[in-house]
Design an enzyme around this catalytic site. Sequence first.
Site, PDB file in Angstrom:
ATOM      1  N   GLY A   1      42.462  22.426 -30.259  1.00  0.00           N
ATOM      2  CA  GLY A   1      41.161  22.017 -29.694  1.00  0.00           C
ATOM      3  C   GLY A   1      40.759  20.601 -30.067  1.00  0.00           C
TER       4      GLY A   1
ATOM      5  N   TYR B   1      52.575  16.621 -10.101  1.00  0.00           N
ATOM      6  CA  TYR B   1      51.222  16.129  -9.818  1.00  0.00           C
ATOM      7  C   TYR B   1      51.107  14.650 -10.170  1.00  0.00           C
ATOM      8  CZ  TYR B   1      46.059  16.076  -9.976  1.00  0.00           C
ATOM      9  OH  TYR B   1      44.726  15.795  -9.764  1.00  0.00           O
TER      10      TYR B   1
HETATM   11  P1  NAD Z   1      40.543  21.717  -5.489  1.00  0.00           P
HETATM   12  O1  NAD Z   1      41.821  22.419  -5.767  1.00  0.00           O
HETATM   13  O2  NAD Z   1      39.278  22.482  -5.586  1.00  0.00           O
HETATM   14  O3  NAD Z   1      40.578  21.028  -4.059  1.00  0.00           O
HETATM   15  C1  NAD Z   1      41.747  20.630  -3.418  1.00  0.00           C
HETATM   16  C2  NAD Z   1      41.631  21.035  -1.954  1.00  0.00           C
HETATM   17  O4  NAD Z   1      42.810  20.607  -1.243  1.00  0.00           O
HETATM   18  C3  NAD Z   1      41.549  22.557  -1.758  1.00  0.00           C
HETATM   19  O5  NAD Z   1      40.527  22.870  -0.851  1.00  0.00           O
HETATM   20  C4  NAD Z   1      42.915  22.932  -1.201  1.00  0.00           C
HETATM   21  O6  NAD Z   1      42.899  24.105  -0.403  1.00  0.00           O
HETATM   22  C5  NAD Z   1      43.269  21.673  -0.428  1.00  0.00           C
HETATM   23  N1  NAD Z   1      44.711  21.492  -0.247  1.00  0.00           N
HETATM   24  C6  NAD Z   1      45.692  21.597  -1.172  1.00  0.00           C
HETATM   25  N2  NAD Z   1      46.876  21.351  -0.618  1.00  0.00           N
HETATM   26  C7  NAD Z   1      46.642  21.094   0.699  1.00  0.00           C
HETATM   27  C8  NAD Z   1      47.478  20.784   1.806  1.00  0.00           C
HETATM   28  N3  NAD Z   1      48.796  20.694   1.676  1.00  0.00           N
HETATM   29  N4  NAD Z   1      46.897  20.582   3.014  1.00  0.00           N
HETATM   30  C9  NAD Z   1      45.553  20.685   3.173  1.00  0.00           C
HETATM   31  N5  NAD Z   1      44.716  20.990   2.172  1.00  0.00           N
HETATM   32  C10 NAD Z   1      45.270  21.181   0.937  1.00  0.00           C
HETATM   33  O7  NAD Z   1      40.514  20.461  -6.469  1.00  0.00           O
HETATM   34  P2  NAD Z   1      39.405  19.342  -6.706  1.00  0.00           P
HETATM   35  O8  NAD Z   1      39.088  19.338  -8.142  1.00  0.00           O
HETATM   36  O9  NAD Z   1      38.327  19.455  -5.712  1.00  0.00           O
HETATM   37  O10 NAD Z   1      40.264  18.032  -6.426  1.00  0.00           O
HETATM   38  C11 NAD Z   1      40.130  17.280  -5.215  1.00  0.00           C
HETATM   39  C12 NAD Z   1      40.977  16.025  -5.324  1.00  0.00           C
HETATM   40  O11 NAD Z   1      40.533  15.227  -6.433  1.00  0.00           O
HETATM   41  C13 NAD Z   1      42.461  16.312  -5.562  1.00  0.00           C
HETATM   42  O12 NAD Z   1      43.221  15.390  -4.816  1.00  0.00           O
HETATM   43  C14 NAD Z   1      42.629  16.059  -7.040  1.00  0.00           C
HETATM   44  O13 NAD Z   1      43.921  15.650  -7.332  1.00  0.00           O
HETATM   45  C15 NAD Z   1      41.614  14.960  -7.290  1.00  0.00           C
HETATM   46  N6  NAD Z   1      41.178  14.963  -8.697  1.00  0.00           N
HETATM   47  C16 NAD Z   1      40.332  15.904  -9.172  1.00  0.00           C
HETATM   48  C17 NAD Z   1      39.958  15.892 -10.510  1.00  0.00           C
HETATM   49  C18 NAD Z   1      38.996  16.879 -11.096  1.00  0.00           C
HETATM   50  O14 NAD Z   1      38.747  16.823 -12.301  1.00  0.00           O
HETATM   51  N7  NAD Z   1      38.402  17.768 -10.355  1.00  0.00           N
HETATM   52  C19 NAD Z   1      40.487  14.918 -11.369  1.00  0.00           C
HETATM   53  C20 NAD Z   1      41.383  13.993 -10.851  1.00  0.00           C
HETATM   54  C21 NAD Z   1      41.707  14.006  -9.501  1.00  0.00           C
END
Ligand code: NAD
Length: 308
Positions: free
Chosen positions: A206, A144
Site C-alpha cells: 500500500g 495497454y
Molecule cells: P471505460 O472502460 O469505462 O471506458 C472505455 C469505453 O470504451 C467503454 O465504454 C468500452 O465499452 C469502450 N470500448 C472499448 N473497446 C472498444 C472498441 N474496440 N470499440 C468501441 N468501443 C470500445 O474506461 P474510462 O476510464 O472511461 O477510460 C476512457 C479512456 O480514457 C480510455 O481510452 C482510457 O485509456 C483513458 N484513460 C482513463 C484513465 C482513468 O483513470 N479513468 C486514465 C488514463 C487514460
Amino acid sequence: MKRILVTGGAGFIGSHLCKKLLEQNNSVICLDNLFTGSYENIEPLIADKNFKFVEHDVTEEFWTDVDEIYNLACPASPKHYQYDPVKTIRTSVIGVSNMLELAKQNDAKILQASTSEVYGDPLVHPQDESYWGNVNPIGVRSCYDEGKRCAETIMSDYHRQFGVDIGIVRIFNTYGPNMAKNDGRVVSNFIIQALKGENITIYGDGSQTRSFCYVDDLTDALISLMKTDYNRPVNVGNPDERTILELAQRIIKLTNSKSNIIFKELPSDDPIRRKPDIALAQQLLNWKPSTNIDDGLRKTIEYFALFV
Ligand code: NAD
Ligand code: UDP
C-alpha cells in the site's frame, strides 16, 4: 452546433463527456462496443434529440460527418485490458488509425485519450510531458501502455504527414460515478468492498502512490484542450498524491465501514509512484482541478451505494 463523435462514449469518462457536450449545445454521436461501457451510463441521454448512440467497434472503419472526435474507446482498467490483450492493443492502434482517417476525411479535429501509463514505472517524479517514460514493452501491462504510446505516434505522424489537427491528453487516474461495478480499479474496488463490509484488498504493502482526479475536472480539461491548437501531449490529472493505504483508510472512514484491510500480491509492473506535473495544462488551459479528494469520494460513494 458542432457534430462531435465520442468513441468509448458509453464508458465511465465518455458518458460524462457526452453529457457535458450536450449541455453545451452540441450534437453528440456516441460510438461504443459496450465491452466495458454500459447502456445504463448513457440512458439519461437517449431522449435528447441531439444524442445518438451507435454500437460499433473502433477497430472497424466508421464514416460519418463530424467536426470533432474524442477518441476514448479502450478498456482502461488493468483487469479489463488484460482480459484480451491482443484486442486491447488493436483497439488502441487500429482504432486510432480509423478515427484519424475519419478526421482527415472531414477536416475534423481529433483528441486522443492517452494515459499516464506512457510513463510506465517512472524514474522521474513528478512526471512532466518531456519525460519519455520507463515502459516494459513485453509485460502484462504492455498491451495497454505500448498501444497508447503507439497511438500517440500515429497521431503525431498524421499531424506531420497530412496536417490533421490533433490533441493528445495524458490522463492520470480518474474516478467518479459511472465507473463499472466490476471495473477492478482501486477506487471502485475499495468503495464497493467498504460498502459491503468486505475485506479491502490492497495489492502490495500500500505504499505505492497514485494521484486521483475527479471526473468533472477531467472532462472540463478535455473540452478546453479541444479548443486549443496545441498538438503535443498534455498531462491532465490531480497532483494530489496519496498512498494506496491512505486511500483505503480514507474510504473506510467516509463510508463508516467495519471492513478490514488485507494485503495481497502486487501485480507485476505495477508503477510505484505517479503524480502529474500539470504546469502545462494550467498555463495552456487556465485549468486546475477543483474537487478535493473527500468531496470526490463522497459523490462516488453515493453512486455506488445505489447498487450495493
Ligand atoms: P471505460 O472502460 O469505462 O471506458 C472505455 C469505453 O470504451 C467503454 O465504454 C468500452 O465499452 C469502450 N470500448 C472499448 N473497446 C472498444 C472498441 N474496440 N470499440 C468501441 N468501443 C470500445 O474506461 P474510462 O476510464 O472511461 O477510460 C476512457 C479512456 O480514457 C480510455 O481510452 C482510457 O485509456 C483513458 N484513460 C482513463 C484513465 C482513468 O483513470 N479513468 C486514465 C488514463 C487514460
Ligand atoms: N490496487 C489495490 N487494490 C485493488 C485495486 C488496485 O491495491 O483492489 C492498487 C494497484 O495495484 C495499483 C493502484 O491500486 O497500485 C491503482 O490501481 P488501478 O488498477 O486503479 O490503476 P493503475 O493506476 O494501476 O492503472
